[in-house]
Scaffold this active site. Structure first.
Site, PDB file in Angstrom:
ATOM      1  N   GLU A  55      48.650  11.684 -84.403  1.00 29.56           N
ATOM      2  CA  GLU A  55      47.667  11.798 -83.325  1.00 29.56           C
ATOM      3  C   GLU A  55      48.310  12.340 -82.049  1.00 29.56           C
ATOM      4  O   GLU A  55      47.697  13.136 -81.322  1.00 29.56           O
ATOM      5  CB  GLU A  55      47.016  10.442 -83.050  1.00 29.56           C
ATOM      6  N   HIS A  85      38.301  10.419 -78.209  1.00 29.00           N
ATOM      7  CA  HIS A  85      38.651   9.067 -78.640  1.00 29.00           C
ATOM      8  C   HIS A  85      37.745   8.058 -77.930  1.00 29.00           C
ATOM      9  O   HIS A  85      37.557   8.136 -76.705  1.00 29.00           O
ATOM     10  CB  HIS A  85      40.119   8.793 -78.300  1.00 29.00           C
ATOM     11  N   THR A 137      47.381   7.691 -73.688  1.00 30.70           N
ATOM     12  CA  THR A 137      48.575   7.278 -74.434  1.00 30.70           C
ATOM     13  C   THR A 137      49.210   8.478 -75.142  1.00 30.70           C
ATOM     14  O   THR A 137      49.497   8.461 -76.343  1.00 30.70           O
ATOM     15  CB  THR A 137      48.241   6.173 -75.458  1.00 30.70           C
ATOM     16  N   VAL A 177      39.571   7.225 -93.877  1.00 35.80           N
ATOM     17  CA  VAL A 177      38.772   6.687 -94.978  1.00 35.80           C
ATOM     18  C   VAL A 177      38.214   5.298 -94.673  1.00 35.80           C
ATOM     19  O   VAL A 177      37.202   4.892 -95.251  1.00 35.80           O
ATOM     20  CB  VAL A 177      39.608   6.641 -96.276  1.00 35.80           C
ATOM     21  N   ASP A 178      38.862   4.550 -93.761  1.00 37.26           N
ATOM     22  CA  ASP A 178      38.392   3.199 -93.452  1.00 37.26           C
ATOM     23  C   ASP A 178      37.257   3.256 -92.420  1.00 37.26           C
ATOM     24  O   ASP A 178      37.278   2.581 -91.391  1.00 37.26           O
ATOM     25  CB  ASP A 178      39.538   2.320 -92.955  1.00 37.26           C
TER      26      ASP A 178
END
Length: 353
Positions: A304, A234, A246, A213-214
């Site tokens: 994630e 990503h 990662t 949402v951000d």
């Protein structure tokens, strides 16, 4: 010498047995008919399949679907439109970049399917402040002309902005607990989307798109993203070797991926697919996270990490390029022709506290 056998003509034999055959057919047809639903045609029961695919009205619909005459450049087999980036995976999943598709053609094709899309966001605690801008920019750029449900998961339903949207587009508020830790909110997303897929989404939409949402939409995001299951590259790892991803590297975790495995690093902030596929993806990730929790493990990047493990073992049918999730503080490389979905500048420590 045995007397010669008389063999009746085929027509005579058939006439003799016709009454028996007729009675037998009527008997078995009656049994079968009684076992079918009312109307006598076996139904497909679910997934919205038309009861009788040979019905005259259905065939009329198929025959009457016409697309407008369109003029566009002919695709050239020996002249690919993008040669600077990878546009196809080894398992034949397209990677979506600007220039690799024609949105007008796609829109006309999807019109025949009369689809609807659910866009899920989690506006929990202080993250509710991003909701107004998110929806305003989505109305300008996300699935314009399509039916969209904005599914807002929040612990503060009274703070969801009241907005007047066009017909076919609406905000649906789903109240959820306000977990203390932001990591908990992040990990519980999978569980909540999984539950809502079974409870709501399957009856209301065809596709689910799960995003953060951000963020804000800054360019068109349309039906080109849709597929059975899709992930997004990503923006921090699109040119990184797999051993430097990662991923979760502890073998004791359900999200574990060894250094010699991995295709891409997918962002947790933009994934989706059909309701059925999202139901399976989120259910698998939630179960894996709960199994980790029972062992006292929390994957390095929470949901994630588990998303990346799932998409390694269940290859996505489509991949979105970093155009579809880009960091507003990162310089745009020459091959990035569009920045469609951008982070919003914020103080992470303050907003997560």
């Amino acid at each position: 010498m045995a007397p010669a056998r008389h063999i009746a003509p085929v027509g005579t034999t058939l006439k003799r047995w016709l009454p028996v055959i007729f009675v037998g057919l009527m008997f078995f047809t009656g049994l079968a008919w009684n076992n079918f639903p009312e109307g006598g045609w076996p139904r497909c029961a679910s997934y919205g399949v038309i009861d009788n695919p040979l019905d005259d009205n259905y065939m009329d619909h198929v025959m009457n679907v016409q697309l407008p005459r369109m003029n566009y450049a002919q695709p050239k087999v020996l002249n690919p439109v993008r040669t600077d980036v990878l546009t196809m995976t080894p398992w034949f999943a397209p990677i979506v970049w600007e220039g690799s598709f024609n949105r007008d053609i796609l829109n006309e094709q999807y019109k025949k399917r009369n689809i609807s899309i659910g866009l899920t966001v989690f506006a929990v605690k202080k993250y509710v402040v991003f909701l107004q801008r998110f929806i305003e920019t989505a109305e300008k750029f996300f699935m314009v002309g399509q039916r969209v449900n904005y599914y807002v998961f929040t612990d503060l339903p009274e703070q969801v902005p009241k907005m007047t949207l066009p017909d076919g587009r609406q905000v649906v508020t789903i109240q959820v607990p306000g977990y203390k830790r932001w990591q908990e909110v992040s990990m519980r997303r999978m569980e909540m989307i999984h539950d809502a897929s079974m409870r709501n989404f399957v009856y209301e939409v065809d596709y689910i798109v799960a995003v953060d949402v951000d963020m804000q939409f800054t360019d068109e995001v349309g039906v080109e993203i849709l597929g059975d299951v899709f992930g997004t590259l990503h923006p921090g790892f699109y040119e990184t070797e797999r051993q430097h991803f990662t991923y979760e590297r502890r073998a004791s975790s359900q999200a574990y991926i060894p250094e010699d495995e991995g295709d891409f690093y997918y962002a947790g902030g933009f994934f989706g697919g059909t309701v059925k596929e999202v139901f399976m993806l989120t259910g698998h990730c939630h179960s894996a996270m709960m199994a980790d929790r029972d062992r006292g493990i929390e994957a390095i990047w929470h949901d994630e990490s588990h998303l990346n493990k799932y998409l390694l073992n269940h290859k996505p049918t489509k991949i979105l390029s970093p155009e579809y999730l880009w960091d507003c503080n990162t310089r745009s490389p020459p091959f990035l022709l569009k920045r469609r979905f951008l982070t919003v500048s914020k103080n992470h420590t303050q907003i997560r506290s």
